[in-house]
Design a protein around this motif. Structure first.
Motif, PDB file in Angstrom:
ATOM      1  N   GLU A 113       1.064  -1.611  -0.181  1.00  0.00           N
ATOM      2  CA  GLU A 113      -0.200  -0.112   0.054  1.00  0.00           C
ATOM      3  C   GLU A 113       0.686   1.075   0.032  1.00  0.00           C
ATOM      4  OE1 GLU A 113      -2.299  -0.405   3.404  1.00  0.00           O
ATOM      5  OE2 GLU A 113      -3.903  -1.880   2.267  1.00  0.00           O
ATOM      6  N   LEU A 114       1.828   1.303   0.894  1.00  0.00           N
ATOM      7  CA  LEU A 114       2.989   2.247   1.075  1.00  0.00           C
ATOM      8  C   LEU A 114       3.844   2.687   0.007  1.00  0.00           C
ATOM      9  CD1 LEU A 114       4.297   2.226   4.639  1.00  0.00           C
ATOM     10  CD2 LEU A 114       2.981   3.608   3.812  1.00  0.00           C
ATOM     11  N   LYS A 115       4.210   1.544  -1.130  1.00  0.00           N
ATOM     12  CA  LYS A 115       4.001   1.555  -2.513  1.00  0.00           C
ATOM     13  C   LYS A 115       3.419   2.456  -3.613  1.00  0.00           C
ATOM     14  CE  LYS A 115       8.170  -1.585  -1.889  1.00  0.00           C
ATOM     15  NZ  LYS A 115       8.866  -2.983  -2.790  1.00  0.00           N
ATOM     16  N   ALA A 116       2.031   2.504  -3.592  1.00  0.00           N
ATOM     17  CA  ALA A 116       1.596   2.285  -4.622  1.00  0.00           C
ATOM     18  C   ALA A 116       1.020   3.467  -3.823  1.00  0.00           C
ATOM     19  CB  ALA A 116      -0.241   1.766  -4.327  1.00  0.00           C
ATOM     20  N   GLU A 117       1.227   4.059  -2.927  1.00  0.00           N
ATOM     21  CA  GLU A 117       0.988   5.725  -2.962  1.00  0.00           C
ATOM     22  C   GLU A 117       2.185   6.394  -2.763  1.00  0.00           C
ATOM     23  OE1 GLU A 117      -1.342   7.576   1.115  1.00  0.00           O
ATOM     24  OE2 GLU A 117      -0.652   6.260   0.832  1.00  0.00           O
ATOM     25  N   TYR A 118       2.790   6.396  -2.242  1.00  0.00           N
ATOM     26  CA  TYR A 118       3.948   6.801  -2.206  1.00  0.00           C
ATOM     27  C   TYR A 118       5.253   6.846  -3.419  1.00  0.00           C
ATOM     28  CZ  TYR A 118       1.932   8.644   2.559  1.00  0.00           C
ATOM     29  OH  TYR A 118       1.690   9.048   3.034  1.00  0.00           O
ATOM     30  N   THR A 119       5.408   6.049  -3.933  1.00  0.00           N
ATOM     31  CA  THR A 119       6.265   5.938  -4.646  1.00  0.00           C
ATOM     32  C   THR A 119       6.590   7.200  -5.873  1.00  0.00           C
ATOM     33  OG1 THR A 119       7.044   3.083  -4.846  1.00  0.00           O
ATOM     34  CG2 THR A 119       7.329   4.542  -6.731  1.00  0.00           C
ATOM     35  N   PRO A 120       5.405   7.056  -6.684  1.00  0.00           N
ATOM     36  CA  PRO A 120       5.303   8.784  -7.499  1.00  0.00           C
ATOM     37  C   PRO A 120       5.787  10.172  -6.675  1.00  0.00           C
ATOM     38  CG  PRO A 120       3.287   7.467  -7.662  1.00  0.00           C
ATOM     39  CD  PRO A 120       4.131   6.702  -6.222  1.00  0.00           C
ATOM     40  N   VAL A 121       5.942   9.718  -4.875  1.00  0.00           N
ATOM     41  CA  VAL A 121       5.956  11.003  -4.799  1.00  0.00           C
ATOM     42  C   VAL A 121       7.414  11.032  -3.809  1.00  0.00           C
ATOM     43  CG1 VAL A 121       5.472  12.429  -2.612  1.00  0.00           C
ATOM     44  CG2 VAL A 121       3.598  11.361  -3.335  1.00  0.00           C
ATOM     45  N   LEU A 122       7.810   9.807  -3.715  1.00  0.00           N
ATOM     46  CA  LEU A 122       9.788   9.956  -3.838  1.00  0.00           C
ATOM     47  C   LEU A 122      10.219  10.128  -4.396  1.00  0.00           C
ATOM     48  CD1 LEU A 122       9.135   7.372  -0.528  1.00  0.00           C
ATOM     49  CD2 LEU A 122       9.381   9.243  -0.185  1.00  0.00           C
ATOM     50  N   LYS A 123       9.672   9.711  -6.195  1.00  0.00           N
ATOM     51  CA  LYS A 123      10.416   9.841  -6.887  1.00  0.00           C
ATOM     52  C   LYS A 123      10.980  11.025  -8.024  1.00  0.00           C
ATOM     53  CE  LYS A 123       9.630   5.345  -9.658  1.00  0.00           C
ATOM     54  NZ  LYS A 123       8.852   4.360 -10.781  1.00  0.00           N
ATOM     55  N   ARG A 124       9.218  12.038  -7.127  1.00  0.00           N
ATOM     56  CA  ARG A 124       9.547  13.759  -7.560  1.00  0.00           C
ATOM     57  C   ARG A 124      10.466  14.058  -6.664  1.00  0.00           C
ATOM     58  NH1 ARG A 124       4.129  13.236  -8.524  1.00  0.00           N
ATOM     59  NH2 ARG A 124       4.161  14.275  -6.713  1.00  0.00           N
ATOM     60  N   MET A 125      11.212  13.764  -5.376  1.00  0.00           N
ATOM     61  CA  MET A 125      12.145  14.371  -4.633  1.00  0.00           C
ATOM     62  C   MET A 125      13.473  14.504  -5.290  1.00  0.00           C
ATOM     63  SD  MET A 125      11.322  12.531  -0.745  1.00  0.00           S
ATOM     64  CE  MET A 125       9.369  12.611   0.086  1.00  0.00           C
ATOM     65  N   THR A 126      13.972  15.345  -4.244  1.00  0.00           N
ATOM     66  CA  THR A 126      15.400  15.509  -4.759  1.00  0.00           C
ATOM     67  C   THR A 126      16.021  15.112  -2.987  1.00  0.00           C
ATOM     68  OG1 THR A 126      15.500  17.678  -3.343  1.00  0.00           O
ATOM     69  CG2 THR A 126      15.055  18.633  -5.328  1.00  0.00           C
ATOM     70  N   PHE A 127      17.442  14.755  -3.956  1.00  0.00           N
ATOM     71  CA  PHE A 127      18.333  14.374  -2.780  1.00  0.00           C
ATOM     72  C   PHE A 127      18.022  15.102  -1.352  1.00  0.00           C
ATOM     73  CE2 PHE A 127      21.104  12.844  -6.727  1.00  0.00           C
ATOM     74  CZ  PHE A 127      20.106  11.387  -6.531  1.00  0.00           C
ATOM     75  N   SER A 128      18.423  16.486  -1.686  1.00  0.00           N
ATOM     76  CA  SER A 128      18.300  17.283   0.057  1.00  0.00           C
ATOM     77  C   SER A 128      16.414  17.002   0.016  1.00  0.00           C
ATOM     78  CB  SER A 128      18.523  18.088  -0.232  1.00  0.00           C
ATOM     79  OG  SER A 128      19.134  19.115  -1.458  1.00  0.00           O
ATOM     80  N   GLN A 129      15.599  16.828  -0.429  1.00  0.00           N
ATOM     81  CA  GLN A 129      14.093  16.213   0.774  1.00  0.00           C
ATOM     82  C   GLN A 129      14.225  14.278   1.085  1.00  0.00           C
ATOM     83  OE1 GLN A 129      11.789  17.238  -2.899  1.00  0.00           O
ATOM     84  NE2 GLN A 129      11.360  18.834  -2.813  1.00  0.00           N
ATOM     85  N   GLY A 130      14.932  14.412   0.382  1.00  0.00           N
ATOM     86  CA  GLY A 130      15.178  12.799   1.096  1.00  0.00           C
ATOM     87  C   GLY A 130      16.075  12.629   1.688  1.00  0.00           C
ATOM     88  N   LYS A 131      17.525  13.751   2.453  1.00  0.00           N
ATOM     89  CA  LYS A 131      17.899  13.723   3.522  1.00  0.00           C
ATOM     90  C   LYS A 131      16.436  14.187   4.633  1.00  0.00           C
ATOM     91  CE  LYS A 131      22.510  13.781   1.692  1.00  0.00           C
ATOM     92  NZ  LYS A 131      23.353  14.765   1.233  1.00  0.00           N
ATOM     93  N   ILE A 132      16.823  15.185   3.934  1.00  0.00           N
ATOM     94  CA  ILE A 132      15.196  16.112   5.312  1.00  0.00           C
ATOM     95  C   ILE A 132      14.647  15.203   5.481  1.00  0.00           C
ATOM     96  CG2 ILE A 132      13.493  17.763   5.606  1.00  0.00           C
ATOM     97  CD1 ILE A 132      15.520  19.711   3.273  1.00  0.00           C
TER      98      ILE A 132
END
Length: 192
Positions: A108-127
């Motif tokens: 469920e989490l992959k289906a919901e957040y994969t599109p969001v996480l793919k559009r994240m920058t490295f800085s946003q991922g670290k934060i």
């Protein structure tokens, strides 16, 4: 005596009507009058005022604000999902049922957040890694290890390190993450 009473009444009406004319301003959110003995006292509830040191580089600060505003709701959602998952896991008796439930939640989490996480920058991922630690009191590494096992945690830590991140990063609100904490305070107060 009547002149004083009239003057006091006029002053009170002017004060109350002047204050109520500003009711929709940004300085306060509630205004009322309390009577103590023979005195009528106006009481005004003020919005909180935050005073922080001015950032040196405003462009970098504006980018940090934008990044925190993007990933903070995801960290809050992760906290809530983790709480729900842990509560549900306590109701399951067998290890097999728990593992099946974890796989279902992961799907469920992959289906919901994969599109969001793919559009994240490295800085946003670290934060996001740091904010997940802030919200759950556990590092991302600990969460993966708890839910998916040591091997998965080791694997994803390796992937994160390749991209310059660390799943074991802790949130330090008094140290290096002080500015992020200030931004979150302003965000929660609705000021940014």
């Amino acid at each position: 005596m009547n002149g004083r009473l009239l003057l006091l009444t006029v002053l009170l009406i002017c004060t109350v009507s002047g204050a109520s004319a500003q009711r929709h301003g940004k300085g306060y959110y509630n205004q009322r009058v309390e009577v103590q003995g023979s005195d009528t006292i106006p009481v005004i509830d003020m919005w909180p005022v935050y005073v922080f040191k001015r950032p040196i580089d405003m462009r970098r600060y504006a980018r940090l604000v934008r990044n925190v505003k993007k990933v903070y709701p995801i960290a809050i959602a992760a906290r809530e999902k983790l709480r729900e998952t842990e509560e549900h896991l306590l109701t399951l008796k067998s290890k097999r049922a728990q593992q099946a439930y974890i796989k279902q939640v992961e799907k469920e989490l992959k289906a919901e957040y994969t599109p969001v996480l793919k559009r994240m920058t490295f800085s946003q991922g670290k934060i996001l890694i740091k904010l997940i630690d802030r919200e759950t009191d556990r590092t991302s590494y600990e969460l993966v290890k708890q839910l998916r096992g040591s091997f998965s945690a080791f694997f994803w830590q390796g992937v994160a390190r390749i991209f310059g991140a660390n799943l074991k990063d802790r949130y330090d609100k008094e140290g290096e993450d002080k500015v992020i904490e200030q931004i979150i305070m302003l965000y929660e107060a609705g000021l940014i």
